[in-house]
Design an enzyme around this catalytic site. Structure first.
Site, PDB file in Angstrom:
ATOM      1  N   THR A  96       0.827  -1.206   0.000  1.00 63.17           N
ATOM      2  CA  THR A  96       0.000   0.000   0.000  1.00 63.17           C
ATOM      3  C   THR A  96       0.860   1.254   0.000  1.00 63.17           C
ATOM      4  OG1 THR A  96      -0.196   0.368   2.400  1.00 63.17           O
ATOM      5  CG2 THR A  96      -1.635  -1.310   1.415  1.00 63.17           C
ATOM      6  N   ASP A 116      -3.772   6.087   2.085  1.00 61.11           N
ATOM      7  CA  ASP A 116      -3.272   7.137   2.965  1.00 61.11           C
ATOM      8  C   ASP A 116      -3.627   6.664   4.369  1.00 61.11           C
ATOM      9  OD1 ASP A 116      -2.959   9.297   4.645  1.00 61.11           O
ATOM     10  OD2 ASP A 116      -3.900  10.741   3.301  1.00 61.11           O
ATOM     11  N   SER A 171       9.439   1.093  14.447  1.00 57.50           N
ATOM     12  CA  SER A 171       9.775   2.191  15.348  1.00 57.50           C
ATOM     13  C   SER A 171      11.114   2.759  14.901  1.00 57.50           C
ATOM     14  CB  SER A 171       9.804   1.680  16.795  1.00 57.50           C
ATOM     15  OG  SER A 171      10.183   2.689  17.696  1.00 57.50           O
ATOM     16  N   TYR A 229       9.783  13.784  16.871  1.00 51.62           N
ATOM     17  CA  TYR A 229       9.784  12.530  16.112  1.00 51.62           C
ATOM     18  C   TYR A 229       9.907  11.343  17.064  1.00 51.62           C
ATOM     19  CZ  TYR A 229      11.528   8.661  13.310  1.00 51.62           C
ATOM     20  OH  TYR A 229      11.709   7.418  12.744  1.00 51.62           O
ATOM     21  N   LYS A 237       7.550   7.754  18.116  1.00 54.73           N
ATOM     22  CA  LYS A 237       8.026   6.374  18.163  1.00 54.73           C
ATOM     23  C   LYS A 237       7.945   5.796  19.575  1.00 54.73           C
ATOM     24  CE  LYS A 237       8.792   5.998  13.779  1.00 54.73           C
ATOM     25  NZ  LYS A 237       7.912   5.128  12.965  1.00 54.73           N
TER      26      LYS A 237
END
Length: 279
Positions: A31, A54, A132, A146, A150
């Site tokens: 995808t 999406d 991750s 960021y 994670k």
């Protein structure tokens, strides 16, 4: 033969995961926002289904899962790989920039996971791999927002593993370090619109490091993709698997730091319990 469902499959790790799975004869539902990019790379194959997705669109996620089951009958491995990074000081990153990275890295992962779980529960089998980062185990200047996405992925995954184990479904957290993909390119890593001079010696230096490391990272992404096959074939896969010597070293360093700090402050830490006679 396994059937894979891979997000963010048009480039980077996602594309390599597709390659390894289809070349060994597994079925792959790949995808991406632009599925044509997948077909341009791999061509039409009976064991490949390219689907528009999406991950921030829950209805698209449900439809992609329905297409996967219609084509191949089941889903055995889910790889939540779609995501991107943002680099900047906490003060520099706007609310809009924070929301964008969370929308994909966290809410998108949750949307896909919720969409696929009814099928995995019906099967009483499956394996979810959530990509991750070393940033999901240890944060750093310039990477705070960021890394927080994670950290969230790891927390979600730990709970999910407990919830799904009785149902025969495994969960593994994949923690890559610096690998030679396009992650440090502009299409995968955004920088803040705002910069503050006071952070030049910390965040500014990390920005320069990111530029110098781009396409010079120590990790070989093709070898990580091959290693992933070992994980999905293992009868007792790990909850967490770091990849890259830099990742292993960073985890070991954090363990040492946490252990030393815990020991140094142990007496104060445990002093807040009720005394045995008061409980």
């Amino acid at each position: 033969m396994k059937t894979w469902f891979i997000t963010g499959a048009s480039r980077g790790f996602g594309s390599l995961f597709v390659k390894e799975a289809i070349e060994r004869g597994d079925n792959v539902v790949a995808t991406a926002r632009d599925p044509k990019a997948i077909l341009d790379r791999f061509g039409e194959r009976p064991n490949l289904l390219a689907v528009k997705l999406d991950v921030t669109d829950e209805e698209q996620a449900k439809d992609a899962v329905a297409q996967a089951v219609s084509r191949f009958g089941r889903i055995d491995v889910v790889v939540n790989n779609a995501g991107f990074g943002v680099i900047g000081a906490i003060e520099e990153i706007s609310g809009k920039e924070v929301e964008a990275v969370y929308r994909t890295n966290v809410f998108g992962l949750l949307a896909v996971t919720r969409a696929v779980l009814p099928q995995l529960r019906r099967q009483r089998a499956g394996h979810i791999l959530n990509v991750s980062s070393i940033g999901g185990y240890r944060s750093w200047a310039a990477w705070g927002v960021y890394a927080s996405t994670k950290f969230a992925v790891e927390a979600i995954s730990e709970a999910l593993a407990m919830e799904l184990k009785p149902l025969g479904i495994n969960v593994t957290i994949v923690e890559p370090g610096y690998f030679r993909t396009d992650f440090l390119d502009a299409q995968s890593l955004t920088t803040t619109e705002s910069t503050i001079v006071d952070y030049a010696e910390t965040v500014g230096e990390i920005r320069k490091l990111a530029v110098s490391l781009n396409h010079n990272q120590p990790g070989n992404p093709a070898l990580l993709a091959k290693a992933l096959l070992t994980i999905v074939d293992a009868p007792n896969p790990p909850l967490r698997i770091p990849f890259g010597s830099d990742t292993v070293a960073a985890i070991e360093a954090k363990h040492q730091q946490v252990s030393a700090e815990l020991e140094s402050w142990r007496a104060l830490s445990v002093s807040t319990d009720f005394a045995a006679s008061q409980s």
